[in-house]
Design an enzyme around this catalytic site. Sequence first.
Site, mmCIF file in Angstrom:
data_model
loop_
_atom_site.group_PDB
_atom_site.id
_atom_site.type_symbol
_atom_site.label_atom_id
_atom_site.label_comp_id
_atom_site.label_asym_id
_atom_site.label_seq_id
_atom_site.Cartn_x
_atom_site.Cartn_y
_atom_site.Cartn_z
ATOM 1 C CB SER A 36 -0.881 0.020 1.251
ATOM 2 O OG SER A 36 -1.541 1.265 1.382
ATOM 3 C CE1 TYR B 210 -4.202 -2.443 5.301
ATOM 4 C CE2 TYR B 210 -3.253 -0.269 4.928
ATOM 5 C CZ TYR B 210 -3.829 -1.421 4.436
ATOM 6 O OH TYR B 210 -4.025 -1.563 3.079
HETATM 7 P P1 NAD Z 1 -11.748 -5.760 0.138
HETATM 8 O O1 NAD Z 1 -12.446 -5.624 1.414
HETATM 9 O O2 NAD Z 1 -12.546 -5.895 -1.093
HETATM 10 O O3 NAD Z 1 -10.748 -6.975 0.162
HETATM 11 C C1 NAD Z 1 -10.127 -7.460 1.323
HETATM 12 C C2 NAD Z 1 -10.399 -8.933 1.387
HETATM 13 O O4 NAD Z 1 -9.571 -9.511 2.397
HETATM 14 C C3 NAD Z 1 -11.816 -9.280 1.785
HETATM 15 O O5 NAD Z 1 -12.671 -9.361 0.680
HETATM 16 C C4 NAD Z 1 -11.635 -10.633 2.473
HETATM 17 O O6 NAD Z 1 -11.995 -11.672 1.588
HETATM 18 C C5 NAD Z 1 -10.150 -10.725 2.740
HETATM 19 N N1 NAD Z 1 -9.881 -11.023 4.149
HETATM 20 C C6 NAD Z 1 -9.816 -10.173 5.188
HETATM 21 N N2 NAD Z 1 -9.562 -10.859 6.325
HETATM 22 C C7 NAD Z 1 -9.443 -12.161 5.975
HETATM 23 C C8 NAD Z 1 -9.199 -13.357 6.700
HETATM 24 N N3 NAD Z 1 -8.968 -13.364 8.032
HETATM 25 N N4 NAD Z 1 -9.210 -14.528 6.016
HETATM 26 C C9 NAD Z 1 -9.436 -14.564 4.682
HETATM 27 N N5 NAD Z 1 -9.647 -13.458 3.944
HETATM 28 C C10 NAD Z 1 -9.676 -12.278 4.594
HETATM 29 O O7 NAD Z 1 -10.786 -4.487 0.040
HETATM 30 P P2 NAD Z 1 -9.564 -4.145 -0.925
HETATM 31 O O8 NAD Z 1 -9.328 -2.707 -0.713
HETATM 32 O O9 NAD Z 1 -9.766 -4.659 -2.269
HETATM 33 O O10 NAD Z 1 -8.350 -4.880 -0.225
HETATM 34 C C11 NAD Z 1 -7.500 -5.755 -0.898
HETATM 35 C C12 NAD Z 1 -6.055 -5.486 -0.514
HETATM 36 O O11 NAD Z 1 -5.665 -4.233 -1.001
HETATM 37 C C13 NAD Z 1 -5.777 -5.483 0.982
HETATM 38 O O12 NAD Z 1 -4.565 -6.179 1.243
HETATM 39 C C14 NAD Z 1 -5.581 -4.014 1.270
HETATM 40 O O13 NAD Z 1 -4.738 -3.821 2.368
HETATM 41 C C15 NAD Z 1 -4.950 -3.559 -0.012
HETATM 42 N N6 NAD Z 1 -5.041 -2.127 -0.247
HETATM 43 C C16 NAD Z 1 -6.252 -1.524 -0.375
HETATM 44 C C17 NAD Z 1 -6.293 -0.158 -0.578
HETATM 45 C C18 NAD Z 1 -7.605 0.578 -0.717
HETATM 46 O O14 NAD Z 1 -7.593 1.799 -0.661
HETATM 47 N N7 NAD Z 1 -8.717 -0.095 -0.885
HETATM 48 C C19 NAD Z 1 -5.114 0.579 -0.653
HETATM 49 C C20 NAD Z 1 -3.912 -0.077 -0.528
HETATM 50 C C21 NAD Z 1 -3.876 -1.425 -0.328
#
Ligand code: NAD
Length: 292
Positions: free
Chosen positions: A184, A197
């Site tokens: 991230s 985080y």
């Molecule tokens: P999202 O909520 O769609 O995806 C996160 C997913 O993590 C969930 O759908 C869930 O299936 C999974 N998850 C969480 N805890 C879990 C567990 N204990 N066991 C199994 N699965 C689990 O949100 P997103 O933003 O698409 O996140 C995806 C990745 O992107 C994450 O690693 C997040 O840190 C990273 N990210 C997101 C952003 C943002 O702004 N959305 C920015 C930087 C990084």
Amino acid sequence: MSDDPTTAYPTPPQPEQEQPVPGLANQMDPKPDHGEDSYTGSGQLTGKVAVVTGADSGIGRAAAIAFAREGADVVLSYLPAEQSDADEVVALVEAAGRRAVTVPGDLSTREGNVELVERAVAELGRIDVLTIVAGHQQAVEDLADLSDEQFDETYRTNVYGLFWLVKAALPHLQPGASVITTSSVQAYQPSPTLVDYAGTKAAINAISKALAQQLAPKGVRVNVVAPGPFWTPLQVSGGQPTEALPDFGAETPLGRAGQPAELASTYVYLASDRSSYTTGATVSVTGGMPTP
Ligand code: NAD
Ligand code: MG
């Protein structure tokens, strides 16, 4: 859709909203764009087997849809509470003519990660692309309110889960395999509310770069995607303070949050043989927020 990146997708303000963890894409307003109606494949992953964690929603769903449309069979990992989102992804993968194997489970435990690998290999025989997108993020304003339980859960999901999953998958990764992790912009510009985080995301960068060097002689590449602010369930289920959601993404030079669809081709590129000389890299997709 406009060609202008400042207006190609919804711009702030977004409506205020809140969901319980882990949040569902199908309950968001506006619904995120995961490329359902836009991603077109060109055979870049024909015949490959891809495991995608967090595949039900957000960035993981965008990767899963794109992988299937590029010709890969996809193993979908998600939490049991997310079955309704996952069902939509299964339908999209199958509509692309590929197999979807669902493995709901908890990746904050060693057993959950081992089971994911065992199911993937039992059903599809091997793993060519290991795509680690699952993550846990909860904003906490004051360190005094950051519980040991939350600190633990964030590290178990984001860091231990990565370790357990790659370790379990390693015996099945043949030369040509690609591991993709998800860091991230928080690794470089940590928010004051994301102490736990942000630390995990810096750890993911460092772990991935160490692993990339260790696995290179085996012909296995390891790369990282570092997203900026993206419109996903993670953010509307406590990832941001609720009052910050309307302006989410406004701080970027492009002036808006990214949509998961805008990350699909990055994951496809790192998964495909086209990136055969790329390993140990972090690809930042941040709407212009500077990264090292
Ligand atoms: P999202 O909520 O769609 O995806 C996160 C997913 O993590 C969930 O759908 C869930 O299936 C999974 N998850 C969480 N805890 C879990 C567990 N204990 N066991 C199994 N699965 C689990 O949100 P997103 O933003 O698409 O996140 C995806 C990745 O992107 C994450 O690693 C997040 O840190 C990273 N990210 C997101 C952003 C943002 O702004 N959305 C920015 C930087 C990084
Ligand atoms: Mg989800």
